[in-house]
Write a protein that holds these residues in place. Structure first.
Motif, PDB file in Angstrom:
ATOM      1  N   GLN A  54      13.202  18.970  40.044  1.00  0.00           N
ATOM      2  CA  GLN A  54      12.796  20.369  39.943  1.00  0.00           C
ATOM      3  C   GLN A  54      11.283  20.522  40.113  1.00  0.00           C
ATOM      4  O   GLN A  54      10.817  21.479  40.728  1.00  0.00           O
ATOM      5  CB  GLN A  54      13.247  20.942  38.608  1.00  0.00           C
ATOM      6  CG  GLN A  54      13.217  22.441  38.582  1.00  0.00           C
ATOM      7  CD  GLN A  54      13.961  22.988  37.383  1.00  0.00           C
ATOM      8  OE1 GLN A  54      14.133  22.308  36.383  1.00  0.00           O
ATOM      9  NE2 GLN A  54      14.401  24.217  37.488  1.00  0.00           N
ATOM     10  N   THR A  55      10.530  19.563  39.614  1.00  0.00           N
ATOM     11  CA  THR A  55       9.074  19.611  39.779  1.00  0.00           C
ATOM     12  C   THR A  55       8.710  19.548  41.253  1.00  0.00           C
ATOM     13  O   THR A  55       7.848  20.291  41.723  1.00  0.00           O
ATOM     14  CB  THR A  55       8.407  18.464  39.006  1.00  0.00           C
ATOM     15  OG1 THR A  55       8.810  18.527  37.642  1.00  0.00           O
ATOM     16  CG2 THR A  55       6.897  18.556  39.085  1.00  0.00           C
ATOM     17  N   PHE A  56       9.378  18.666  42.014  1.00  0.00           N
ATOM     18  CA  PHE A  56       9.121  18.580  43.452  1.00  0.00           C
ATOM     19  C   PHE A  56       9.480  19.889  44.159  1.00  0.00           C
ATOM     20  O   PHE A  56       8.768  20.326  45.053  1.00  0.00           O
ATOM     21  CB  PHE A  56       9.893  17.412  44.067  1.00  0.00           C
ATOM     22  CG  PHE A  56       9.214  16.089  43.887  1.00  0.00           C
ATOM     23  CD1 PHE A  56       8.298  15.643  44.813  1.00  0.00           C
ATOM     24  CD2 PHE A  56       9.479  15.304  42.780  1.00  0.00           C
ATOM     25  CE1 PHE A  56       7.661  14.430  44.652  1.00  0.00           C
ATOM     26  CE2 PHE A  56       8.845  14.091  42.607  1.00  0.00           C
ATOM     27  CZ  PHE A  56       7.930  13.652  43.534  1.00  0.00           C
ATOM     28  N   GLU A  93      11.532  15.198  55.187  1.00  0.00           N
ATOM     29  CA  GLU A  93      12.324  16.325  55.684  1.00  0.00           C
ATOM     30  C   GLU A  93      13.377  16.744  54.660  1.00  0.00           C
ATOM     31  O   GLU A  93      13.586  17.926  54.413  1.00  0.00           O
ATOM     32  CB  GLU A  93      12.993  15.937  56.999  1.00  0.00           C
ATOM     33  CG  GLU A  93      13.776  17.068  57.640  1.00  0.00           C
ATOM     34  CD  GLU A  93      14.384  16.643  58.964  1.00  0.00           C
ATOM     35  OE1 GLU A  93      15.516  17.070  59.227  1.00  0.00           O
ATOM     36  OE2 GLU A  93      13.736  15.897  59.705  1.00  0.00           O
ATOM     37  N   LYS A  94      14.023  15.769  54.044  1.00  0.00           N
ATOM     38  CA  LYS A  94      15.043  16.086  53.042  1.00  0.00           C
ATOM     39  C   LYS A  94      14.418  16.667  51.776  1.00  0.00           C
ATOM     40  O   LYS A  94      14.996  17.555  51.157  1.00  0.00           O
ATOM     41  CB  LYS A  94      15.856  14.839  52.705  1.00  0.00           C
ATOM     42  CG  LYS A  94      16.751  14.398  53.830  1.00  0.00           C
ATOM     43  CD  LYS A  94      17.473  13.121  53.483  1.00  0.00           C
ATOM     44  CE  LYS A  94      18.293  12.624  54.652  1.00  0.00           C
ATOM     45  NZ  LYS A  94      18.907  11.321  54.375  1.00  0.00           N
ATOM     46  N   LYS A  98      16.987  21.165  51.015  1.00  0.00           N
ATOM     47  CA  LYS A  98      17.833  21.368  49.834  1.00  0.00           C
ATOM     48  C   LYS A  98      18.328  20.063  49.219  1.00  0.00           C
ATOM     49  O   LYS A  98      19.040  20.085  48.231  1.00  0.00           O
ATOM     50  CB  LYS A  98      19.047  22.226  50.215  1.00  0.00           C
ATOM     51  CG  LYS A  98      18.692  23.585  50.743  1.00  0.00           C
ATOM     52  CD  LYS A  98      18.293  24.485  49.609  1.00  0.00           C
ATOM     53  CE  LYS A  98      18.003  25.877  50.148  1.00  0.00           C
ATOM     54  NZ  LYS A  98      17.271  26.673  49.218  1.00  0.00           N
ATOM     55  N   ALA A  99      17.974  18.932  49.786  1.00  0.00           N
ATOM     56  CA  ALA A  99      18.527  17.656  49.340  1.00  0.00           C
ATOM     57  C   ALA A  99      17.601  16.895  48.394  1.00  0.00           C
ATOM     58  O   ALA A  99      17.649  15.679  48.324  1.00  0.00           O
ATOM     59  CB  ALA A  99      18.849  16.792  50.550  1.00  0.00           C
ATOM     60  N   VAL A 100      16.774  17.593  47.634  1.00  0.00           N
ATOM     61  CA  VAL A 100      15.797  16.936  46.768  1.00  0.00           C
ATOM     62  C   VAL A 100      16.484  16.025  45.756  1.00  0.00           C
ATOM     63  O   VAL A 100      16.100  14.864  45.591  1.00  0.00           O
ATOM     64  CB  VAL A 100      14.914  17.981  46.052  1.00  0.00           C
ATOM     65  CG1 VAL A 100      13.971  17.325  45.063  1.00  0.00           C
ATOM     66  CG2 VAL A 100      14.134  18.792  47.064  1.00  0.00           C
TER      67      VAL A 100
END
Length: 123
Positions: A54-56, A93-94, A98-100
């Motif tokens: 979430q921080t990223f 890119e990920k 949305k793929a964090v």
């Protein structure tokens, strides 16, 4: 928790956030990213690892233009056995999409594997 809430504030409405707060967040962001990657490398318990994505996301939303260069600096924390040079563009890119959670879980898994391999080696 404090930094996470500040980045959430900055990413929610960056144009309405006070400029001095955004400046502080902008200066701290590369260090926060590096520290979060260092925590992942140390193979934290699950309840800590679940807070990092979430921080990223907040940092990326607040500062999308600077995020790629900060990522490039922060990812140097990992050895090549965890994140190779050829994988960095795909991971960036990920992380920008949305793929964090998926990407950081994968990196965390790789760190666990390296830690398991190295557990019997003496420093």
């Amino acid at each position: 928790a404090f930094l996470e809430s500040m980045y959430a504030f900055g990413s929610g409405l960056p144009q309405q956030a006070p400029p001095h707060i955004l400046a502080l967040l902008r200066n701290a962001a590369p260090h926060v990213m590096s520290a979060n990657f260092a925590v992942i490398l140390a193979v934290p318990p699950r309840f800590i690892a679940e807070l990092i994505p979430q921080t990223f996301e907040y940092i990326h939303r607040a500062f999308p233009a600077e995020f790629p260069s900060w990522f490039g600096q922060a990812v140097t924390v990992f050895p090549p056995s965890v994140v190779s040079e050829s994988e960095k563009p795909a991971i960036l890119e990920k992380l920008s999409g949305k793929a964090v959670h998926t990407v950081l879980d994968d990196i965390g898994y790789r760190c666990e594997q390296v830690a398991m391999r190295n557990r019997n080696t003496k420093p």
